[in-house]
Design a protein around this motif. Structure first.
Motif, PDB file in Angstrom:
ATOM      1  N   TYR A 141      -6.682  -3.731  -7.833  1.00 33.52           N
ATOM      2  CA  TYR A 141      -6.991  -4.266  -9.162  1.00 33.52           C
ATOM      3  C   TYR A 141      -5.716  -4.646  -9.904  1.00 33.52           C
ATOM      4  CZ  TYR A 141      -8.981  -4.568 -13.870  1.00 33.52           C
ATOM      5  OH  TYR A 141      -9.346  -4.996 -15.108  1.00 33.52           O
ATOM      6  N   ASP A 142      -4.701  -3.813  -9.793  1.00 34.26           N
ATOM      7  CA  ASP A 142      -3.453  -4.043 -10.520  1.00 34.26           C
ATOM      8  C   ASP A 142      -2.735  -5.287 -10.037  1.00 34.26           C
ATOM      9  OD1 ASP A 142      -1.368  -3.444 -12.328  1.00 34.26           O
ATOM     10  OD2 ASP A 142      -0.233  -2.471 -10.734  1.00 34.26           O
TER      11      ASP A 142
ATOM     12  N   MET B 210      -2.092   6.833   2.447  1.00 36.88           N
ATOM     13  CA  MET B 210      -0.840   7.392   1.922  1.00 36.88           C
ATOM     14  C   MET B 210       0.373   6.713   2.550  1.00 36.88           C
ATOM     15  SD  MET B 210      -1.154   9.581  -0.472  1.00 36.88           S
ATOM     16  CE  MET B 210       0.376  10.513  -0.436  1.00 36.88           C
ATOM     17  N   GLY B 211       0.125   5.588   3.242  1.00 38.26           N
ATOM     18  CA  GLY B 211       1.232   4.828   3.811  1.00 38.26           C
ATOM     19  C   GLY B 211       1.804   3.858   2.791  1.00 38.26           C
ATOM     20  N   SER B 212       2.556   2.891   3.256  1.00 37.08           N
ATOM     21  CA  SER B 212       3.214   1.941   2.356  1.00 37.08           C
ATOM     22  C   SER B 212       2.203   1.007   1.702  1.00 37.08           C
ATOM     23  CB  SER B 212       4.260   1.133   3.123  1.00 37.08           C
ATOM     24  OG  SER B 212       5.364   1.944   3.453  1.00 37.08           O
ATOM     25  N   GLN B 213       2.618   0.451   0.558  1.00 39.07           N
ATOM     26  CA  GLN B 213       1.771  -0.454  -0.219  1.00 39.07           C
ATOM     27  C   GLN B 213       2.388  -1.846  -0.255  1.00 39.07           C
ATOM     28  OE1 GLN B 213       1.446   1.208  -4.148  1.00 39.07           O
ATOM     29  NE2 GLN B 213       0.326   3.029  -3.467  1.00 39.07           N
ATOM     30  N   LEU B 214       1.517  -2.838  -0.432  1.00 40.69           N
ATOM     31  CA  LEU B 214       1.910  -4.210  -0.701  1.00 40.69           C
ATOM     32  C   LEU B 214       0.930  -4.788  -1.712  1.00 40.69           C
ATOM     33  CD1 LEU B 214       2.852  -5.769   2.779  1.00 40.69           C
ATOM     34  CD2 LEU B 214       4.376  -5.357   0.850  1.00 40.69           C
ATOM     35  N   PRO B 215       1.360  -5.731  -2.536  1.00 37.27           N
ATOM     36  CA  PRO B 215       0.423  -6.338  -3.480  1.00 37.27           C
ATOM     37  C   PRO B 215      -0.754  -6.987  -2.757  1.00 37.27           C
ATOM     38  CG  PRO B 215       2.690  -6.923  -4.040  1.00 37.27           C
ATOM     39  CD  PRO B 215       2.731  -6.252  -2.703  1.00 37.27           C
ATOM     40  N   LYS B 216      -1.957  -6.782  -3.302  1.00 39.72           N
ATOM     41  CA  LYS B 216      -3.194  -7.388  -2.778  1.00 39.72           C
ATOM     42  C   LYS B 216      -3.485  -6.953  -1.349  1.00 39.72           C
ATOM     43  CE  LYS B 216      -2.523 -11.450  -5.718  1.00 39.72           C
ATOM     44  NZ  LYS B 216      -2.375 -12.922  -5.774  1.00 39.72           N
ATOM     45  N   HIS B 217      -3.033  -5.771  -0.960  1.00 31.94           N
ATOM     46  CA  HIS B 217      -3.279  -5.212   0.369  1.00 31.94           C
ATOM     47  C   HIS B 217      -3.839  -3.798   0.232  1.00 31.94           C
ATOM     48  CE1 HIS B 217      -0.809  -8.529   1.691  1.00 31.94           C
ATOM     49  NE2 HIS B 217      -0.943  -8.187   2.971  1.00 31.94           N
ATOM     50  N   ILE B 218      -4.641  -3.404   1.224  1.00 28.78           N
ATOM     51  CA  ILE B 218      -5.077  -2.019   1.312  1.00 28.78           C
ATOM     52  C   ILE B 218      -3.907  -1.197   1.839  1.00 28.78           C
ATOM     53  CG2 ILE B 218      -6.682  -0.415   2.419  1.00 28.78           C
ATOM     54  CD1 ILE B 218      -8.631  -2.741   2.711  1.00 28.78           C
TER      55      ILE B 218
ATOM     56  N   ALA C 169      -4.679  -9.886 -17.643  1.00 25.89           N
ATOM     57  CA  ALA C 169      -6.091  -9.526 -17.509  1.00 25.89           C
ATOM     58  C   ALA C 169      -6.694 -10.184 -16.284  1.00 25.89           C
ATOM     59  CB  ALA C 169      -6.848  -9.928 -18.770  1.00 25.89           C
ATOM     60  N   GLU C 170      -6.282 -11.434 -15.982  1.00 27.28           N
ATOM     61  CA  GLU C 170      -6.790 -12.116 -14.791  1.00 27.28           C
ATOM     62  C   GLU C 170      -6.322 -11.409 -13.526  1.00 27.28           C
ATOM     63  OE1 GLU C 170      -5.489 -16.116 -14.995  1.00 27.28           O
ATOM     64  OE2 GLU C 170      -6.671 -16.619 -16.765  1.00 27.28           O
ATOM     65  N   ASP C 171      -5.059 -11.000 -13.492  1.00 25.29           N
ATOM     66  CA  ASP C 171      -4.513 -10.331 -12.321  1.00 25.29           C
ATOM     67  C   ASP C 171      -5.042  -8.906 -12.179  1.00 25.29           C
ATOM     68  OD1 ASP C 171      -3.073 -12.555 -11.738  1.00 25.29           O
ATOM     69  OD2 ASP C 171      -1.226 -11.858 -12.638  1.00 25.29           O
ATOM     70  N   GLY C 172      -5.560  -8.359 -13.276  1.00 22.14           N
ATOM     71  CA  GLY C 172      -6.032  -6.978 -13.247  1.00 22.14           C
ATOM     72  C   GLY C 172      -5.123  -6.107 -14.091  1.00 22.14           C
ATOM     73  N   ASP C 173      -5.383  -6.071 -15.374  1.00 21.02           N
ATOM     74  CA  ASP C 173      -4.547  -5.299 -16.295  1.00 21.02           C
ATOM     75  C   ASP C 173      -5.108  -3.885 -16.399  1.00 21.02           C
ATOM     76  OD1 ASP C 173      -2.855  -4.363 -18.162  1.00 21.02           O
ATOM     77  OD2 ASP C 173      -3.420  -5.765 -19.754  1.00 21.02           O
ATOM     78  N   LEU C 174      -4.387  -2.928 -15.855  1.00 24.04           N
ATOM     79  CA  LEU C 174      -4.869  -1.545 -15.871  1.00 24.04           C
ATOM     80  C   LEU C 174      -4.995  -0.991 -17.277  1.00 24.04           C
ATOM     81  CD1 LEU C 174      -2.925   0.045 -12.881  1.00 24.04           C
ATOM     82  CD2 LEU C 174      -5.326  -0.566 -12.965  1.00 24.04           C
TER      83      LEU C 174
END
Length: 544
Positions: free
Chosen positions: A277-278, A402-410, A206-211
């Motif tokens: 959020y996740d 629609m590019g690549s993702q990383l945690p805590k990044h746009i 929940a702290e990290d962002g539980d979807l």
């Protein structure tokens, strides 16, 4: 003398017969029980028809559990579960969780009573499976011989943070008959410890962002899908229905619920906010809403090229192409046992800097990587490539986030550069098109007519009238038959026809006389003087 006298004791023959009858009764009862069990299994197959029903389809037996959050809740026994697993699942699920071990045991006992009655009557036709998670690499026997075996297997589940399975094994040990108080207290203490660990993990999520909290706000089932797989059409419909139902204008007391529904939808409907959020919680969502790229680090853009034909650039239209990008796999965190998660790898770590002291007065700054707790995988989403009429070589299609993702990044953008293939007939010159048309010497002198099939299939007619002579290098410009203009597709450039005169390689003697007579009849087309240039007078030797 072997017959039983009225009111007397049985004779030897009667004793033997009674013994035989008793001996036959045991196997007969066993056979009847086996038949009843087969009938129950057959009925159970009707209740739980396919492997997809496991863990999802209720069998029709239920009990209640006192939850820490919602009070008394209903606990349904699902296909593939026994009483222990159903109670453990409810006790560790977010909506119905509890850390009260006695309440969980009471729920399991009640379900066990229902199962025992079902085994006698076969009314519903459900029997718990002998093997749990059959057909997977986690397959294991449901029943073990001793409480110690249950306890040891529960510890193994706990090490993997499989708390529902751990609690279920301890419940199976507690449900055994004739359990002494010492063993019961020990098993109960261990089970409560696992229930608390499950609660602690939920708090951390929940702290990290539980979807799952957001899905819960929208009364939707969280099936662990990644952000790329969520059906946003269904999400929007659900939001509209709930927002109308709980709008403060209709229900003044439901303002808090309405706000929760609205906030959940704003995150789940936005892929960027969903990833932030996740992996980072509400803190990163608020940073993004406040300053976007200035507050939250952004992943670099994904660059790709895509080749189209000149015909596609002329016509315009839409086609599908596949991207190839790295995405954060939420499923690996929730369901690491999924087959698709076997290919997932740890996400790239976070780059940081630190000071490393070389001596008392000097230090250097070095970059190091903090390993990521998240797993990443490669995704190939299909996107619609819109080709505008008049598209130029080097034009770009832009797909935000629609590019690549990383945690805590746009997430970065996807940029697709278009390359236009050369056409065998048409050559592009900016907004103009050029075509080489070969004509014979006969046509150059006496005129001709041509039809050109354009890039979209329409026919362009052009001609040179008889009597007009084409010279080498001559051309023809047709306005409005070039490439469409991107800024104004209703307008177009020019079509340039460049004529190439094909001269004969040789003239046969029979044709030479006829041609000579024909050319001598034309003004200035007869034979010319042999010598070219004027005669020059010698000036003699020059002296210095």
């Amino acid at each position: 003398g072997n017959r039983q006298r009225r009111g007397g004791r049985p004779g030897p023959a009667s004793t033997v017969q009674a013994g035989v009858t008793a001996a036959m009764a045991g196997p007969m009862v066993q056979r009847i029980a086996a038949v009843l069990q087969l009938l129950a299994v057959g009925a159970a197959a009707q209740v739980c028809r396919s492997p997809a029903d496991a863990g999802k389809t209720p069998v029709g037996l239920s009990s209640s559990l006192k939850s820490d959050v919602r009070g008394q809740v209903d606990v349904q026994l699902l296909c593939g579960e026994d009483a222990a697993l159903a109670a453990a699942r409810a006790a560790t699920a977010k909506r119905t969780a509890t850390t009260n071990g006695e309440a969980v045991l009471a729920c399991a006992k009640d379900l066990q009573v229902h199962l025992e009655k079902e085994a006698e009557t076969g009314k519903i036709g459900y029997l718990p499976p002998e093997m749990l998670d059959a057909g997977t690499d986690k397959a294991r026997p449901r029943q073990l011989k001793t409480g110690g075996m249950y306890s040891r297997r529960a510890v193994e589940h706990g090490r993997k943070e499989e708390f529902a399975e751990a609690v279920a094994d301890l419940l199976r040990a507690l449900l055994r008959p004739n359990l002494d108080e010492t063993a019961r207290d020990k098993l109960m203490t261990t089970m409560v410890d696992f229930l608390k660990k499950a609660d602690k993990r939920r708090s951390k999520l929940a702290e990290d962002g539980d979807l799952s909290d957001l899905f819960d706000a929208l009364d939707m089932e969280d099936d662990g899908k990644d952000s790329t797989e969520i059906d946003r059409g269904s999400l929007k419909r659900t939001y509209r229905e709930l927002s109308v139902k709980y709008h403060p204008d209709k229900n003044p007391d439901s303002a808090a619920r309405f706000n929760r529904i609205r906030d959940a939808y704003e995150i789940l409907s936005d892929p960027v906010k969903m990833v932030l959020y996740d992996t980072g919680g509400m803190e990163y969502v608020k940073k993004y809403e406040k300053g976007g790229d200035n507050e939250v680090e952004r992943v670099g853009n994904y660059e790709a090229t895509h080749e189209i034909s000149l015909e596609e650039a002329y016509r315009g239209g839409e086609k599908e192409m596949l991207l190839n990008r790295r995405v954060v796999c939420r499923s690996c965190r929730l369901r690491p046992d999924l087959a698709r998660c076997k290919a997932c790898k740890p996400c790239p770590g976070e780059k940081r800097q630190r000071q490393v002291w070389m001596d008392q007065y000097h230090y250097r700054v070095e970059e190091f990587e903090v390993p990521s707790d998240e797993k990443c995988t490669w995704d190939k989403p299909a996107v619609k490539l819109q080709i505008e009429r008049g598209t130029m070589f080097g034009d770009r299609a832009h797909y935000p986030h629609m590019g690549s993702q990383l945690p805590k990044h746009i997430p970065g953008d996807a940029l697709v550069t278009l390359k236009v293939r050369k056409d065998p007939t048409f050559k592009r010159l900016g907004n103009d098109l050029m075509v080489d048309v070969h004509i014979s010497l006969y046509e150059a002198l006496l005129g001709f007519k041509r039809e050109l099939v354009h890039l979209d299939g329409h026919v362009v007619e052009f001609s040179v009238p008889r009597g007009e002579v084409l010279k080498p290098g001559a051309g023809l410009v047709i306005e409005g038959e070039g490439m469409p203009l991107k800024e104004d597709p209703s307008s177009a450039g020019n079509l340039v026809i460049r004529f190439q005169i094909d001269f004969p390689k040789e003239v046969p003697p029979a044709a030479a006389d006829v041609l000579q007579a024909a050319f001598e009849a034309l003004p200035g087309q007869g034979s010319r003087a042999t010598r070219v240039g004027q005669a020059r007078r010698a000036t003699g030797r020059s002296e210095l």
